[in-house]
Design an enzyme around this catalytic site. Structure first.
Site, PDB file in Angstrom:
ATOM      1  N   SER A   1      -0.519  -9.503  -2.573  1.00 21.45           N
ATOM      2  CA  SER A   1      -0.788  -8.172  -2.012  1.00 21.45           C
ATOM      3  C   SER A   1      -2.253  -7.826  -2.251  1.00 21.45           C
ATOM      4  O   SER A   1      -2.887  -8.379  -3.156  1.00 21.45           O
ATOM      5  CB  SER A   1       0.081  -7.134  -2.734  1.00 21.45           C
ATOM      6  OG  SER A   1      -0.280  -5.824  -2.372  1.00 21.45           O
TER       7      SER A   1
ATOM      8  N   TYR B   1       3.585  -3.246 -10.580  1.00 17.64           N
ATOM      9  CA  TYR B   1       3.632  -4.008  -9.318  1.00 17.64           C
ATOM     10  C   TYR B   1       2.308  -4.753  -9.130  1.00 17.64           C
ATOM     11  O   TYR B   1       2.283  -5.955  -8.854  1.00 17.64           O
ATOM     12  CB  TYR B   1       3.882  -3.058  -8.134  1.00 17.64           C
ATOM     13  CG  TYR B   1       3.868  -3.741  -6.778  1.00 17.64           C
ATOM     14  CD1 TYR B   1       4.999  -4.382  -6.294  1.00 17.64           C
ATOM     15  CD2 TYR B   1       2.709  -3.765  -5.992  1.00 17.64           C
ATOM     16  CE1 TYR B   1       4.989  -5.028  -5.058  1.00 17.64           C
ATOM     17  CE2 TYR B   1       2.684  -4.400  -4.761  1.00 17.64           C
ATOM     18  CZ  TYR B   1       3.833  -5.021  -4.296  1.00 17.64           C
ATOM     19  OH  TYR B   1       3.805  -5.662  -3.079  1.00 17.64           O
TER      20      TYR B   1
HETATM   21  N1  LIG Z   1       5.178  -4.244   3.065  1.00 14.03           N
HETATM   22  C1  LIG Z   1       4.065  -4.102   2.374  1.00 14.03           C
HETATM   23  O1  LIG Z   1       3.358  -3.086   2.458  1.00 14.03           O
HETATM   24  C2  LIG Z   1       3.587  -5.218   1.479  1.00 14.03           C
HETATM   25  C3  LIG Z   1       2.227  -5.252   1.176  1.00 14.03           C
HETATM   26  C4  LIG Z   1       1.758  -6.275   0.362  1.00 14.03           C
HETATM   27  C5  LIG Z   1       2.618  -7.244  -0.105  1.00 14.03           C
HETATM   28  N2  LIG Z   1       3.954  -7.184   0.201  1.00 14.03           N
HETATM   29  C6  LIG Z   1       4.819  -8.254  -0.319  1.00 14.03           C
HETATM   30  O2  LIG Z   1       5.376  -8.953   0.764  1.00 14.03           O
HETATM   31  C7  LIG Z   1       6.600  -9.580   0.374  1.00 14.03           C
HETATM   32  C8  LIG Z   1       7.666  -9.306   1.415  1.00 14.03           C
HETATM   33  O3  LIG Z   1       7.908  -7.917   1.458  1.00 14.03           O
HETATM   34  P1  LIG Z   1       8.274  -7.146   2.807  1.00 14.03           P
HETATM   35  O4  LIG Z   1       7.240  -6.093   2.995  1.00 14.03           O
HETATM   36  O5  LIG Z   1       8.555  -8.083   3.907  1.00 14.03           O
HETATM   37  O6  LIG Z   1       9.583  -6.355   2.320  1.00 14.03           O
HETATM   38  P2  LIG Z   1      11.132  -6.533   2.638  1.00 14.03           P
HETATM   39  O7  LIG Z   1      11.407  -6.439   4.089  1.00 14.03           O
HETATM   40  O8  LIG Z   1      11.816  -5.586   1.726  1.00 14.03           O
HETATM   41  O9  LIG Z   1      11.423  -8.041   2.186  1.00 14.03           O
HETATM   42  C9  LIG Z   1      11.596  -8.407   0.856  1.00 14.03           C
HETATM   43  C10 LIG Z   1      12.442  -9.661   0.846  1.00 14.03           C
HETATM   44  O10 LIG Z   1      12.564 -10.111  -0.517  1.00 14.03           O
HETATM   45  C11 LIG Z   1      13.923 -10.408  -0.751  1.00 14.03           C
HETATM   46  N3  LIG Z   1      14.216 -10.275  -2.185  1.00 14.03           N
HETATM   47  C12 LIG Z   1      14.043  -9.199  -2.995  1.00 14.03           C
HETATM   48  N4  LIG Z   1      14.461  -9.490  -4.243  1.00 14.03           N
HETATM   49  C13 LIG Z   1      14.895 -10.784  -4.217  1.00 14.03           C
HETATM   50  C14 LIG Z   1      15.435 -11.660  -5.179  1.00 14.03           C
HETATM   51  N5  LIG Z   1      15.649 -11.268  -6.455  1.00 14.03           N
HETATM   52  N6  LIG Z   1      15.766 -12.919  -4.816  1.00 14.03           N
HETATM   53  C15 LIG Z   1      15.561 -13.329  -3.539  1.00 14.03           C
HETATM   54  N7  LIG Z   1      15.064 -12.549  -2.577  1.00 14.03           N
HETATM   55  C16 LIG Z   1      14.736 -11.295  -2.915  1.00 14.03           C
HETATM   56  C17 LIG Z   1      14.697  -9.424   0.102  1.00 14.03           C
HETATM   57  O11 LIG Z   1      15.974  -9.940   0.445  1.00 14.03           O
HETATM   58  P3  LIG Z   1      17.359  -9.624  -0.287  1.00 14.03           P
HETATM   59  O12 LIG Z   1      17.371  -8.169  -0.617  1.00 14.03           O
HETATM   60  O13 LIG Z   1      18.360 -10.035   0.740  1.00 14.03           O
HETATM   61  O14 LIG Z   1      17.379 -10.515  -1.494  1.00 14.03           O
HETATM   62  C18 LIG Z   1      13.849  -9.420   1.368  1.00 14.03           C
HETATM   63  O15 LIG Z   1      14.209 -10.491   2.204  1.00 14.03           O
HETATM   64  C19 LIG Z   1       6.898  -9.032  -1.018  1.00 14.03           C
HETATM   65  O16 LIG Z   1       6.535  -9.996  -1.977  1.00 14.03           O
HETATM   66  C20 LIG Z   1       6.010  -7.815  -1.139  1.00 14.03           C
HETATM   67  O17 LIG Z   1       5.657  -7.537  -2.484  1.00 14.03           O
HETATM   68  C21 LIG Z   1       4.451  -6.196   0.979  1.00 14.03           C
END
Ligand SMILES: NC(=O)c1ccc[n+]([C@@H]2O[C@H](COP(=O)([O-])OP(=O)(O)OC[C@H]3O[C@@H](n4cnc5c(N)ncnc54)[C@H](OP(=O)(O)O)[C@@H]3O)[C@@H](O)[C@H]2O)c1
Length: 257
Positions: free
Chosen positions: A141, A154
């Site tokens: 991130s 985080y």
């Molecule tokens: N959206 C943003 O603004 C943003 C910005 C910077 C970085 N990120 C990073 O991008 C990545 C993806 O996030 P996203 O924005 O796409 O959010 P998201 O739609 O909530 O996706 C998160 C994914 O992680 C999975 N997950 C969570 N806990 C888990 C566990 N213990 N074991 C296996 N899978 C797990 C969830 O699936 P299940 O619940 O089915 O397990 C889901 O598929 C994350 O690492 C997040 O920190 C996001």
């Protein structure tokens, strides 16, 4: 890397960047394993992609459980015999002042966002080393580059992922394996609904997915931001620390008002 027939494993593929990256890898002809905890979502995604002609394996995996990670690796090796690309994307949000955060939640945040990345990489590394090729993509991130109030823990997990990835990329320099951190800016996804962020400030989730695929296709390492402009904030932080800290202080005071 040539993506046609490449074996790609994506954690956190049941929604957001992970799901969109799975769609893009599958369209490029890769054989994709989608992993997360919500198996129903994975099966629905796998069915959708298979109907379009792709080869997809759906595996329930909680990255905080070592036994789940090991069985993910075993299922991938049984099905495809190797892993060319590992995308460590699973992660949870954790905004809020540390003083109000539950210690149990903070432990889960660190186990998911940091330990999950380290242990999943460790599980897949031997097969990549044996093959003498591979690409590990870790989704960190911008919060892994800028210390942000309200995101202390985080941000600490994401800073650690950036450091882990860069160091591992150096360690593996002569092995044929690349390690890349993708640092997304704020994006609206299920786990990160961004209620307080104006729409114009958000990056489209599919743009992040495109970059995840592009770093593999174009062998880009060790790091990339999506979009690119927040990299300028990193330079600002390193080159003029007093000015940067003054700016953060002003922003925090405005936010609290
Ligand atoms: N959206 C943003 O603004 C943003 C910005 C910077 C970085 N990120 C990073 O991008 C990545 C993806 O996030 P996203 O924005 O796409 O959010 P998201 O739609 O909530 O996706 C998160 C994914 O992680 C999975 N997950 C969570 N806990 C888990 C566990 N213990 N074991 C296996 N899978 C797990 C969830 O699936 P299940 O619940 O089915 O397990 C889901 O598929 C994350 O690492 C997040 O920190 C996001």
């Amino acid at each position: 890397m040539e993506l046609r027939d490449a074996v790609v494993v994506i954690t956190g593929a049941s929604s957001g960047f992970g799901e969109l990256a799975a769609v893009r890898f599958a369209r490029a002809g890769a054989r994709v394993t989608v992993a997360a905890r919500r198996e129903d979502r994975l099966l629905e995604l796998a069915e959708r992609l298979e109907r379009a002609g792709s080869t997809v394996l759906a595996v329930r995996c909680d990255v905080t459980e070592r036994s789940d990670i090991d069985s993910l690796r075993d299922r991938v090796l049984d099905a495809f015999g190797r892993c060319d690309v590992l995308v460590n994307n699973a992660g949870i949000a954790g905004a809020g002042p540390v003083e109000h955060q539950d210690p149990g939640f903070l432990e889960r945040l660190i186990r998911t966002n940091l330990l999950g990345v380290v242990l999943t990489t460790k599980a897949f590394l031997p097969t990549m080393l044996e093959a003498g090729r591979g690409h590990v993509v870790n989704v960190a991130s911008i919060a892994g580059r800028l210390a942000t109030p309200g995101l202390a823990v985080y941000g600490a997990t994401k800073h650690a992922v950036v450091a882990f990835s860069e160091a591992l990329n150096y360690e593996l320099a002569s092995s044929g394996i690349l390690v890349t951190t993708v640092n997304p800016w704020l994006s609206k996804t299920e786990g990160f609904p961004q209620h307080q962020t104006p729409r114009w400030l958000l990056v489209d989730a599919d743009r992040v997915a495109r970059v995840i695929v592009d770093v593999v296709r174009k062998d880009i390492a060790p790091e990339i931001s999506v979009p690119r402009w927040p990299s300028a904030l990193q330079a600002f932080r390193v080159l003029t620390p007093p000015l940067y800290r003054w700016g953060v202080g002003v922003a925090v005071r405005r936010f609290r008002r």
